[in-house]
Design a protein around this motif. Structure first.
Motif, mmCIF file in Angstrom:
data_model
loop_
_atom_site.group_PDB
_atom_site.id
_atom_site.type_symbol
_atom_site.label_atom_id
_atom_site.label_comp_id
_atom_site.label_asym_id
_atom_site.label_seq_id
_atom_site.Cartn_x
_atom_site.Cartn_y
_atom_site.Cartn_z
ATOM 1 N N UNK A 224 0.800 -1.235 -0.142
ATOM 2 C CA UNK A 224 -0.074 0.158 -0.038
ATOM 3 C C UNK A 224 1.055 1.388 0.007
ATOM 4 N N UNK A 225 2.064 1.324 0.576
ATOM 5 C CA UNK A 225 2.921 2.437 0.697
ATOM 6 C C UNK A 225 3.950 2.543 -0.554
ATOM 7 N N UNK A 226 3.665 1.482 -1.522
ATOM 8 C CA UNK A 226 4.813 1.602 -2.495
ATOM 9 C C UNK A 226 4.532 2.817 -3.262
ATOM 10 N N UNK A 227 5.730 3.474 -3.578
ATOM 11 C CA UNK A 227 5.720 4.714 -4.278
ATOM 12 C C UNK A 227 5.207 4.648 -5.502
ATOM 13 N N UNK A 228 5.199 3.544 -6.206
ATOM 14 C CA UNK A 228 4.631 3.282 -7.688
ATOM 15 C C UNK A 228 3.220 3.668 -7.731
ATOM 16 N N UNK A 229 2.384 3.280 -6.650
ATOM 17 C CA UNK A 229 1.032 3.703 -6.455
ATOM 18 C C UNK A 229 0.568 4.952 -6.510
ATOM 19 N N UNK A 230 1.394 5.947 -6.267
ATOM 20 C CA UNK A 230 1.188 7.284 -6.380
ATOM 21 C C UNK A 230 1.291 7.798 -7.770
ATOM 22 N N UNK A 231 0.159 7.657 -8.521
ATOM 23 C CA UNK A 231 0.123 7.672 -9.962
ATOM 24 C C UNK A 231 -0.780 9.216 -10.269
ATOM 25 N N UNK A 232 -0.630 9.653 -11.443
ATOM 26 C CA UNK A 232 -1.289 10.817 -11.775
ATOM 27 C C UNK A 232 -2.544 10.352 -12.347
ATOM 28 N N UNK A 233 -3.726 10.936 -11.727
ATOM 29 C CA UNK A 233 -5.059 10.776 -12.229
ATOM 30 C C UNK A 233 -5.557 11.582 -13.391
ATOM 31 N N UNK A 234 -6.157 11.061 -14.313
ATOM 32 C CA UNK A 234 -6.428 11.671 -15.362
ATOM 33 C C UNK A 234 -7.874 12.379 -15.280
ATOM 34 N N UNK A 235 -7.959 13.555 -15.772
ATOM 35 C CA UNK A 235 -9.385 14.275 -15.496
ATOM 36 C C UNK A 235 -10.557 13.389 -16.446
ATOM 37 N N UNK A 236 -10.219 12.916 -17.726
ATOM 38 C CA UNK A 236 -11.079 12.366 -18.601
ATOM 39 C C UNK A 236 -10.574 11.064 -19.116
ATOM 40 N N UNK A 237 -10.530 9.906 -18.238
ATOM 41 C CA UNK A 237 -9.757 8.916 -18.875
ATOM 42 C C UNK A 237 -10.677 8.107 -19.841
ATOM 43 N N UNK A 238 -10.087 7.226 -20.786
ATOM 44 C CA UNK A 238 -10.563 6.483 -21.637
ATOM 45 C C UNK A 238 -11.335 5.448 -21.093
ATOM 46 N N UNK A 239 -11.119 5.006 -19.777
ATOM 47 C CA UNK A 239 -11.718 3.878 -18.966
ATOM 48 C C UNK A 239 -11.720 4.041 -17.663
ATOM 49 N N UNK A 240 -12.732 3.963 -16.949
ATOM 50 C CA UNK A 240 -12.867 4.149 -15.544
ATOM 51 C C UNK A 240 -11.948 3.242 -14.895
ATOM 52 N N UNK A 241 -11.814 1.954 -15.560
ATOM 53 C CA UNK A 241 -10.868 1.172 -14.854
ATOM 54 C C UNK A 241 -9.634 1.210 -14.944
ATOM 55 N N UNK B 169 -7.728 4.809 -14.749
ATOM 56 C CA UNK B 169 -7.757 6.265 -14.784
ATOM 57 C C UNK B 169 -6.547 6.958 -14.633
ATOM 58 N N UNK B 170 -5.358 6.299 -14.451
ATOM 59 C CA UNK B 170 -4.271 6.825 -14.273
ATOM 60 C C UNK B 170 -3.078 6.615 -15.012
ATOM 61 N N UNK B 171 -2.127 7.498 -15.112
ATOM 62 C CA UNK B 171 -1.047 7.236 -15.911
ATOM 63 C C UNK B 171 -0.077 6.400 -15.365
ATOM 64 N N UNK B 172 0.418 5.593 -16.062
ATOM 65 C CA UNK B 172 1.543 4.330 -15.310
ATOM 66 C C UNK B 172 2.909 4.952 -14.769
ATOM 67 N N UNK B 173 3.204 4.333 -13.766
ATOM 68 C CA UNK B 173 4.460 4.549 -13.063
ATOM 69 C C UNK B 173 5.574 3.652 -13.402
ATOM 70 N N UNK B 174 4.990 2.300 -14.115
ATOM 71 C CA UNK B 174 5.894 1.319 -14.347
ATOM 72 C C UNK B 174 5.498 0.933 -15.556
ATOM 73 N N UNK B 175 6.228 0.288 -16.507
ATOM 74 C CA UNK B 175 5.862 -0.744 -17.739
ATOM 75 C C UNK B 175 5.433 -1.916 -17.650
ATOM 76 N N UNK B 176 5.358 -2.555 -16.398
ATOM 77 C CA UNK B 176 5.246 -3.773 -16.323
ATOM 78 C C UNK B 176 3.721 -4.403 -16.475
ATOM 79 N N UNK B 177 2.782 -3.482 -16.145
ATOM 80 C CA UNK B 177 1.430 -3.795 -16.344
ATOM 81 C C UNK B 177 0.817 -4.166 -17.690
ATOM 82 N N UNK B 178 1.489 -3.261 -18.443
ATOM 83 C CA UNK B 178 0.969 -3.185 -19.720
ATOM 84 C C UNK B 178 1.747 -4.488 -20.659
ATOM 85 N N UNK B 179 3.112 -4.537 -20.203
ATOM 86 C CA UNK B 179 4.045 -5.732 -20.702
ATOM 87 C C UNK B 179 3.254 -6.982 -20.444
ATOM 88 N N UNK B 180 3.100 -7.108 -19.244
ATOM 89 C CA UNK B 180 2.385 -8.377 -18.528
ATOM 90 C C UNK B 180 1.182 -8.838 -19.218
#
Length: 826
Positions: A536-553, A555-566
């Motif tokens: 919960x305190x991992x610095x990578x969870x502190x992401x930039x939240x978008x005002x008008x995201x493409x998907x509510x699931x 809504x943030x800009x990624x802080x690591x490339x691993x989610x998309x790659x995986x």
């Protein structure tokens, strides 16, 4: 905007040899783009003639419908001269009327073929046509009854109905509202088509002067309504029909016929571009007042909608209250009806910005609003009103009231100063000052001066407000097609920047290791961080939240490339891929925590404001991520294969570093999403650049990947900081190699990288390479300790090593390892 060619030619003379295609081509080149050329009769083939109804016998049917069995004289068009028997379901005609008849063999719009067929007990040889069946409008409940002088039976009816008329549809840019009229289009033909001449302005007419006998009008908001003209007619015949020629022109222009009074105002609007509104004068109470609405006021407009008004709305009122939204739509209370005999004609100029905002606010789209919100000629209000009165008198039997009301005056046009050679400099064409002056005067501008010109635009061109506009006007009329195509000369000596070259080098190194590049979406959600097992305190969870995201699931800009790659790897596994490696190089987004200031647009930001904006921008370092699945080496007849393991991910990062002359050290750490004990922290010159290793089994399961999948992520910007950008080819020694192997026993907690670093430091300059080739834990080594075997290779660049030199270097290396790591030689 739709315009019949014949209507255009009423106001401008066009050479006979200029075809419609050539005319519209020239208009397109100067900015009025052709959308279509349409001829109402193009889809009608075969005999379409004037017919005279001789007899008409009603015949009730069992279904409750009554049809008429008619005999119609079609002259010699049927080849016999005998009357034609036709069944017709309409009832709006009588014997003696002239009608439109299509004979067997003809084809109507929609590929509707006409033949002699038996229906309702009769052989019907043809059809008596309605406007809808001919594609002339939506009226289909009654057939077309022609004027008594339309022609003789059997005569081709196409010229009478205008079916041989060509109608052009033009795309009009929003800033050129003058072209939403026949007056404006004819003026464009005059300046665009070679040989066009003799422009006849439909708004140029003698009008009666204003007097005190006119209907009283009060302008409380002259900024919103600078000019208001009112004329009144009495004795209007509400039953008077709109003449066929006017209906045909309105239909061709894309408007439907409503009633004579309304049709006349629409006709004059199409003719001059000036929207007109008519009130039932008998329903007006007191003087007409133009003002802004007050909060809470309402109006039921002509479309039957009750609207709550805004204080910015311009309204027209009388003593009974609000009677219209100025320039947008009238109100129901003063609407012209079937009993109207007295009409007050309103011809007013409205502020374009107010019209646009009111239309958008109330979601009203009308032909009048479309013109008012784009800007209309404010000097022709009197002429347009006079033209409407003229037609009401001529066609509706009305009498013109002698009173003429003119309140206010047109706003002045801007005075523009522009260099005479500006158009030539901007376009690259040779445009003389004489051409500039002639062109601007041709579009109606007043031009004076020499070298530096003073230009006053015509009142119908509110789009001309600065030197850029007048320059564009000259260039478009001289010809956009004549602007030379000249490519700019690229500056010499430039190429890829250092950062670009390094990024390409990193990407090629990853590809050389067997990985395939992919591109993923940079958006994540909390579920992605949960799938990675981030605390919960991992610095990578502190992401930039978008005002008008493409998907509510996500809504943030990624802080690591691993989610998309995986996710990409999981999709490939799901599609049957068993062994592969993928990588991606792109930026991540790290919020800075600052809020960006909201700046005005009326001036350039100050240096301090620009610095504040830069401060608020999130950091976007360049990262490289990679994932490997399945086998690192495939088995076969040549031997057994090998699955990927954590060392493969580490070696891939080492290859990236090696491509820019750097050496990576690895240290065991525990970091999500990697498996504890199988994760390495990677560093260059003691600066951490990323992590690599085997993914945690729960992470593999979350993304649908097999156990043992490995991944790495590194900060390319940090690698680039230390990179040896311009690498020279290595110098190889031709002297013999000396081999020395050592086995050192250390505590199991001592990282292998530390032992290797100590050996490298102690060995000195003669050391060419060092490689770990064995790790042993067993009976011959104490519990909690392990044996590391290294192969040391020594070589001198300028001589053959003497006996004992490599041994002394080996012993120095072992001594340093013992000093720094507590290693004991076996």
């Amino acid at each position: 905007m739709k315009a019949p060619i014949s209507w255009i030619k009423e106001y401008v003379s066009v050479p006979a040899d200029v075809s419609t295609e050539e005319l519209t081509h020239r208009l397109t080149l100067t900015g009025l783009k052709l959308e279509a050329i349409d001829s109402p009769g193009a889809q009608i083939t075969g005999p379409l003639v004037v017919g005279r109804v001789l007899t008409m016998e009603p015949e009730p049917q069992k279904n409750g419908k009554t049809i008429n069995w008619c005999t119609v004289d079609v002259g010699e068009a049927n080849g016999t001269g005998e009357p034609q028997g036709i069944v017709c379901g309409a009832h709006n005609f009588a014997p003696g009327d002239l009608v439109v008849v299509i004979l067997p063999g003809g084809v109507l719009p929609g590929n509707f073929a006409i033949s002699a067929r038996k229906t309702y007990g009769h052989l019907s040889a043809g059809m008596i046509c309605s406007a809808r069946e001919l594609g002339l409008g939506e009226e289909h409940d009654g057939i077309i009854v022609l004027p008594a002088d339309a022609g003789e039976p059997g005569q081709d009816v196409r010229p009478v109905l205008g079916l041989d008329e060509e109608v052009v549809e033009l795309e009009v840019n929003p800033d050129r509202a003058y072209a939403l009229s026949l007056r404006g289009i004819a003026r464009e033909v005059l300046v665009s088509v070679d040989g066009a001449s003799d422009f006849r302005d439909p708004a140029l007419r003698d009008t009666p002067p204003a007097n005190d006998a006119g209907y009283p009008v009060v302008l409380e908001d002259r900024a919103g309504c600078p000019v208001f003209v009112a004329r009144k007619v009495t004795g209007f015949d509400p039953a008077a029909a709109t003449p066929t020629w006017m209906v045909d022109r309105l239909t061709a222009a894309g408007m439907r016929s409503v009633s004579l009074a309304v049709d006349i105002t629409n006709y004059v609007m199409l003719e001059t571009g000036r929207p007109i509104h008519g009130y039932d004068a008998d329903k007006l109470q007191g003087p007409v007042v133009v003002r802004r609405a007050t909060p809470g006021e309402t109006l039921r407009t002509l479309d039957g909608v009750q609207r709550t008004l805004d204080p910015e709305d311009l309204v027209v009122t009388d003593d009974s209250g609000i009677i219209g939204l100025g320039g947008v739509m009238g109100g129901e209370t003063t609407e012209i009806s079937e009993s109207t005999t007295s009409i007050l004609v309103e011809s007013a100029h409205w502020d374009a910005v107010s019209m646009f905002r009111t239309g958008k606010r109330h979601r009203i789209t009308s032909e009048a609003g479309k013109r008012n919100e784009r800007g209309v000629d404010p000097t022709i209000c009197e002429a347009a009103a006079d033209r409407v009165v003229e037609l009401l008198v001529e066609l509706g039997g009305a009498s013109a009231d002698p009173g003429v009301t003119v309140v206010g005056e047109p706003p002045a046009m801007p005075v523009i100063t522009v260099a005479a050679d500006r158009a030539a400099k901007v376009s690259g064409m040779e445009i003389s000052e004489e051409t500039v002056v002639e062109t601007l005067r041709a579009v109606g501008c007043e031009v004076s001066g020499s070298g530096t010109l003073t230009v006053v635009p015509p009142p119908w061109r509110p789009d001309l407000v600065d030197p850029q506009d007048t320059t564009e006007e000259v260039i478009r009329l001289v010809g956009y097609d004549r602007v030379p195509s000249v490519l700019p000369t690229p500056p010499a000596g430039r190429g890829l920047t250092r950062a670009q070259q390094l990024r390409r080098r990193f990407s090629r190194a990853a590809a050389a290791e067997g990985f395939v590049e992919v591109v993923t979406f940079p958006f994540v959600g909390e579920t992605d961080f949960d799938a990675l097992g981030l605390p919960a305190d991992d610095e990578r969870r502190r992401a930039l939240v978008l005002e008008n995201p493409l998907s509510n699931e996500a809504p943030m800009m990624t802080t690591t490339l691993l989610p998309g790659l995986l996710k990409a790897a999981g999709r490939n596994v799901g599609l049957g891929a068993s062994s592969f490696g993928i990588y991606e190089t792109t930026t991540i987004t790290v919020p800075t925590g600052g809020a960006a200031p909201i700046l005005g647009v009326d001036r350039r930001p100050t240096a301090e404001e620009l610095a504040a904006l830069d401060e608020a921008l999130p950091a976007q370092p360049q990262h490289l991520g990679l994932v490997a699945v399945g086998d690192a080496e495939t088995g076969g007849w040549w031997g057994t294969g090998r699955p990927v393991d954590w060392a493969d991910a580490v070696d891939a990062v080492r290859a990236l570093a090696d491509s820019v002359g750097l050496r990576v050290t690895a240290r065991a750490v525990e970091v999500a999403p990697w498996h504890p004990g199988r994760c390495a922290e990677l560093a260059v010159d003691d600066q951490v650049i990323g992590h690599a290793g085997e993914l945690h089994p729960k992470v593999c399961a979350a993304y649908g990947l097999p156990r043992g999948t490995v991944a790495a992520e590194v900060d390319l910007d940090r690698l680039a900081e230390h990179a040896v950008h311009l690498r020279t080819a290595p110098v190889f020694s031709t002297y013999p190699l000396a081999k020395e192997d050592v086995a050192l026993v250390v505590d199991a907690s001592v990282p292998t990288a530390d032992v290797e670093a100590a050996l490298r430091e102690g060995a000195g300059e003669l050391l060419e390479s060092i490689r770990l080739f064995d790790v042993y834990t067993g009976d011959q080594v104490e519990a909690g300790r392990r044996s590391l075997a290294f192969a040391l290779r020594f070589r001198a660049p300028d001589r053959t090593l003497k006996e004992g030199e490599s041994a002394r270097a080996r012993d120095a290396a072992v001594a340093k390892a013992a000093e720094l790591t507590g290693a004991v030689q076996r």
